[in-house]
Design an enzyme around this catalytic site. Structure first.
Site, PDB file in Angstrom:
ATOM      1  N   ASP A  39       0.855  -1.172   0.000  1.00 40.49           N
ATOM      2  CA  ASP A  39       0.000   0.000   0.000  1.00 40.49           C
ATOM      3  C   ASP A  39       0.904   1.239   0.000  1.00 40.49           C
ATOM      4  O   ASP A  39       2.125   1.143   0.111  1.00 40.49           O
ATOM      5  CB  ASP A  39      -0.933  -0.024   1.206  1.00 40.49           C
ATOM      6  CG  ASP A  39      -2.222   0.747   0.951  1.00 40.49           C
ATOM      7  OD1 ASP A  39      -2.236   1.638   0.081  1.00 40.49           O
ATOM      8  OD2 ASP A  39      -3.225   0.455   1.623  1.00 40.49           O
ATOM      9  N   TYR A  40       0.296   2.396  -0.125  1.00 44.35           N
ATOM     10  CA  TYR A  40       1.001   3.672  -0.268  1.00 44.35           C
ATOM     11  C   TYR A  40       1.972   3.882   0.904  1.00 44.35           C
ATOM     12  O   TYR A  40       1.547   3.979   2.050  1.00 44.35           O
ATOM     13  CB  TYR A  40      -0.045   4.790  -0.295  1.00 44.35           C
ATOM     14  CG  TYR A  40       0.417   6.126  -0.786  1.00 44.35           C
ATOM     15  CD1 TYR A  40       0.070   6.570  -2.058  1.00 44.35           C
ATOM     16  CD2 TYR A  40       1.173   6.968   0.012  1.00 44.35           C
ATOM     17  CE1 TYR A  40       0.460   7.824  -2.513  1.00 44.35           C
ATOM     18  CE2 TYR A  40       1.574   8.212  -0.434  1.00 44.35           C
ATOM     19  CZ  TYR A  40       1.208   8.637  -1.697  1.00 44.35           C
ATOM     20  OH  TYR A  40       1.602   9.875  -2.141  1.00 44.35           O
TER      21      TYR A  40
END
Length: 769
Positions: free
Chosen positions: A286-287
């Site tokens: 994820d980011y």
């Protein structure tokens, strides 16, 4: 003679390494990638694992963008959230023509519940209980996103959550793993099609692996801690279902699992995902998921990057931990070339399966956006699906007469007051995570109803109140261009204006609840009531004596005790997407009969949370229908029951259920039996009903829930029509993970429950021999 650089795929095709049927042959794919990887430097292999954010790239300026130099050096494997086919074509051209090997890029985007044609938020979409409809929404999203250059979506989110304080329940499918698994499969099919060969099929990414929805205190990104037995019985099934459906990629979750952040958790990413489930795609963080592990406290950027790739993570979103440290880790022996080659190969295989080596511009047809995005056919589908997602929570007579006519639907005539801070906002209609939506193109509720009732009724509007009394809270809850344009008049002035409109009306539509950004990522709440000034507005509207319909906008279950007691009609419309205004009108005016059913339990207050239907008994359970009993598992101040149970939803008609007819009273491990009920439409409206099957394992080697959803059928009945609904029950439906994590069906007694929701059921019993 002008020399134009050819892509590697074209050169290999000419050399005989690639055939026209290559994408249909795993052997040819392996051969192609072997040739390619033999040409790649260490830096280029690491570059394939790098997924940076684009920044703002305008058409015609790709070569001068900050990312261009990295692409030219082969340091980028893909980009995300770049919108526009011309921009994407230009950036792809940089990769294909200006880098040494011409390897095409992946272009990903958060296409969560639609692209420009927006569908209901996923929680609302799940309330359709209609897999065909859900798959259709993903199919349309894939058509539109691919027309604008996108080849990869970070969807579906399949995290099970039983805590509505968590804002991202809006992005998931509710509390039940069985239903969540079916939705996961439908979404993957919708996005990817048969094999991603077509240029309107894109790669899906199931997220967030794993257990992201079980964060402590309902706070986003928070710690998760549970037994492995609970993981597999209550949370893992939707991820596994997406893998079985062929999902191309998996996103790691932010939280820790068993004390190790998921992004560095080898047990999750290798032992379970690949070893146990056979996943053959790639894993993306994820980011900033890699760099965030520094704050988790397990090492510096080089250490956490090495831990991630050694655990089985293949692509680094934004952190640049891989591109910044892996070369050093390989040289120091902290990461093997085998691990690096494996990750690189997985990224290249995804690009190959998408057909990007054969045609890097597969998703860059400039004629497609005008033809395929935000079309009338897509908007018509969005309107129909939005109406199917609405849940009718209450529908009594406006005068409180139990034998009187219910308030809804009503004939659109006379003066209709539409009042509330959510009544005239275009930007809030699509809901959270509508990244690609053109916000001002979605009509507000007032605008939609005016259009629908032109020449028939007079729509009058007043805001009535701001979203919430606290101005700074409202600012936090209306980010990303979703402002409700806070009114600087006093609360009393806003209220007086609304009451003036209300007194001149024949009926009041109160458009209240959450703004779209009060749910979603990093939008956790501890108070789940309708905000203060809105509650006061609603109370004053009811004092006028006019019929009041509460049109509830929300991205999560709210606590609606007072509303349930005092408001005659409540229609939960979630955030319904581009065409929500028209769909709401369709439901209010009776053009459609709402048939949505809740996929999350609505608690009476926050103190009951987590509250879910598939709970277990304690050794001192409270008897059904009882409250309060000392030395039993209950509260002093409220009973244990929800306000609205899982599976709940009313209709403009009514349905009756016969007793359950079991074909046999017992079955063996190789057999099956059938449970049947007669369902009759006993009202005056045609309507849909979701017939729900629950089973309880009465005695197990481990404790079992009081009931678990094991099947459902959505049927449509005309007034007076009866259908026999049959469910086949086989031993595999009775399996669960025991203490040793063995998937078993154990002999003994079982209860079968069939009904209109998880509370109101008929019951029968059988024995498994």
């Amino acid at each position: 003679m002008i020399y134009k650089k050819l892509s590697l795929s074209v050169l290999l095709f000419a050399a005989g390494f690639l055939t026209a049927s290559a994408q249909k042959s795993p052997q040819d794919m392996d051969r192609f990638i072997d040739v390619l990887m033999n040409k790649m430097t260490l830096e280029e292999k690491i570059g394939q694992l790098n997924l940076p954010v684009t920044g703002e790239i305008t058409t015609g300026q790709a070569k001068s963008s900050d990312i261009a130099a990295k692409i030219k050096k082969g340091e980028v494997g893909g980009l995300f959230n770049l919108k526009g086919v011309e921009k994407i074509r230009e950036v792809q051209k940089q990769a294909v023509e200006d880098s040494r090997l011409g390897i095409p890029l992946l272009f990903g985007m958060d296409v969560i519940h639609g692209y420009e044609t927006m569908f209901p938020i996923p929680l609302g979409l799940s309330c359709t209980w209609d897999m065909t409809t859900i798959e259709e929404s993903a199919r349309i999203a894939a058509v539109e996103a691919s027309a604008d250059g996108i080849s990869w979506t970070f969807s579906p989110m399949v995290d099970i959550s039983r805590d509505p304080r968590w804002g991202r329940v809006s992005e998931g499918s509710g509390e039940d793993p069985f239903l969540g698994a079916m939705i996961a499969e439908a979404m993957v099919r919708g996005y990817q099609g048969k094999n991603m060969e077509r240029n309107d099929e894109i790669m899906a990414c199931v997220k967030h692996f794993a257990l992201y929805g079980a964060g402590e205190a309902g706070r986003d990104y928070n710690t998760v801690d549970m037994s492995r037995q609970r993981m597999f019985n209550d949370y893992m099934l939707p991820y596994e279902a997406a893998v079985e459906a062929g999902v191309g990629s998996v996103m790691a979750s932010f939280n820790e699992v068993d004390g190790i952040p998921a992004t560095a958790n080898k047990w999750l990413m290798t032992d379970i995902l690949r070893g146990q489930w056979g996943f053959n795609g790639f894993v993306v963080t994820d980011y900033t998921g890699i760099s965030e592990m520094i704050d988790h406290g397990i090492g510096d950027l080089q250490t956490v990057s090495a831990r991630a790739i050694n655990a089985g993570v293949d692509m680094d979103m934004v952190s640049e931990g891989f591109v910044g440290t892996l070369k050093k880790s390989v040289q120091e022996g902290k990461v093997s070339m085998e691990a690096l080659n494996t990750a690189c190969r997985r990224i290249l295989e995804a690009k190959y399966k998408l057909g990007l080596f054969d045609n890097p511009y597969k998703y860059c047809d400039s004629k497609r956006p005008a033809r395929d995005i935000f079309t009338k056919a897509h908007r018509d589908a969005a309107r129909r699906i939005a109406a199917e997602s609405f849940v009718l929570l209450k529908n009594d007579s406006p005068d409180g007469n139990p034998n009187g006519n219910p308030l809804l639907p009503f004939n659109p005539k006379g003066n209709i007051a539409v009042i509330g801070p959510l009544a005239n906002s275009r930007s809030n209609m699509p809901g959270t995570w509508s990244v690609a939506a053109v916000l001002d193109r979605c009509p507000s509720l007032v605008e939609g109803l005016k259009e629908m009732t032109a020449g028939k009724a007079n729509i009058m509007y007043a805001k009535g109140s701001n979203l919430i009394s606290d101005a700074s809270y409202e600012e936090r809850a209306t980010m990303f261009g979703r402002s409700l344009n806070r009114d600087n008049r006093t609360d009393q002035q806003l209220l007086d204006e609304a009451l003036n409109v209300a007194r001149r009306s024949d009926i009041i539509i109160a458009a209240l609840g959450e703004s779209s950004e009060m749910s979603g990522e990093s939008s956790s709440r501890t108070d789940l009531n309708i905000p203060d000034v809105q509650q006061n507005l609603l109370k004053e509207l009811l004092k006028t004596g006019k019929p009041v319909v509460l049109v509830l906008f929300t991205g999560r279950p709210l606590t609606l005790n007072w509303e349930q007691e005092h408001v005659p009609a409540i229609l939960n419309v979630w955030f319904g997407g581009s065409e929500a205004a028209y769909a709401i009108g369709d439901a209010l005016f009776g053009y459609v009969n709402p048939g949505g059913k809740l996929t999350m339990t609505f608690p009476k207050n926050v103190g009951q949370i987590p509250l879910y239907y598939a709970h277990k008994n304690t050794g001192r359970p409270l008897k059904e229908g009882k409250w309060f009993e000392k030395f039993r598992s209950n509260y002093l101040d409220v009973d244990n029951d929800p306000l609205y149970p899982f599976g709940y939803g009313l209709s403009y008609t009514t349905f009756s259920y016969s007793d359950i007819d079991l074909s046999h009273s017992s079955m063996d491990m190789n057999g099956s039996l059938t449970a049947a009920v007669e369902v009759t439409n006993t009202g005056t409206w045609p309507g849909s009903e979701v017939v729900q099957l629950y089973i309880r394992d009465v005695v197990g080697s481990s404790t079992r829930p009081v009931k678990e959803l094991k099947g459902f059928q959505k049927i449509f009945l005309e007034p007076g029509e009866m259908k026999i609904v049959r469910f086949k029950i086989a031993p595999e439906m009775l399996r669960y993970y025991n203490y040793d994590l063995q998937l078993v069906a154990e002999p003994g007694d079982f209860e079968v429950m069939i009904g209109t929701n998880s509370r109101d059921v008929k019951t029968a019993k059988f024995t498994l021999n």
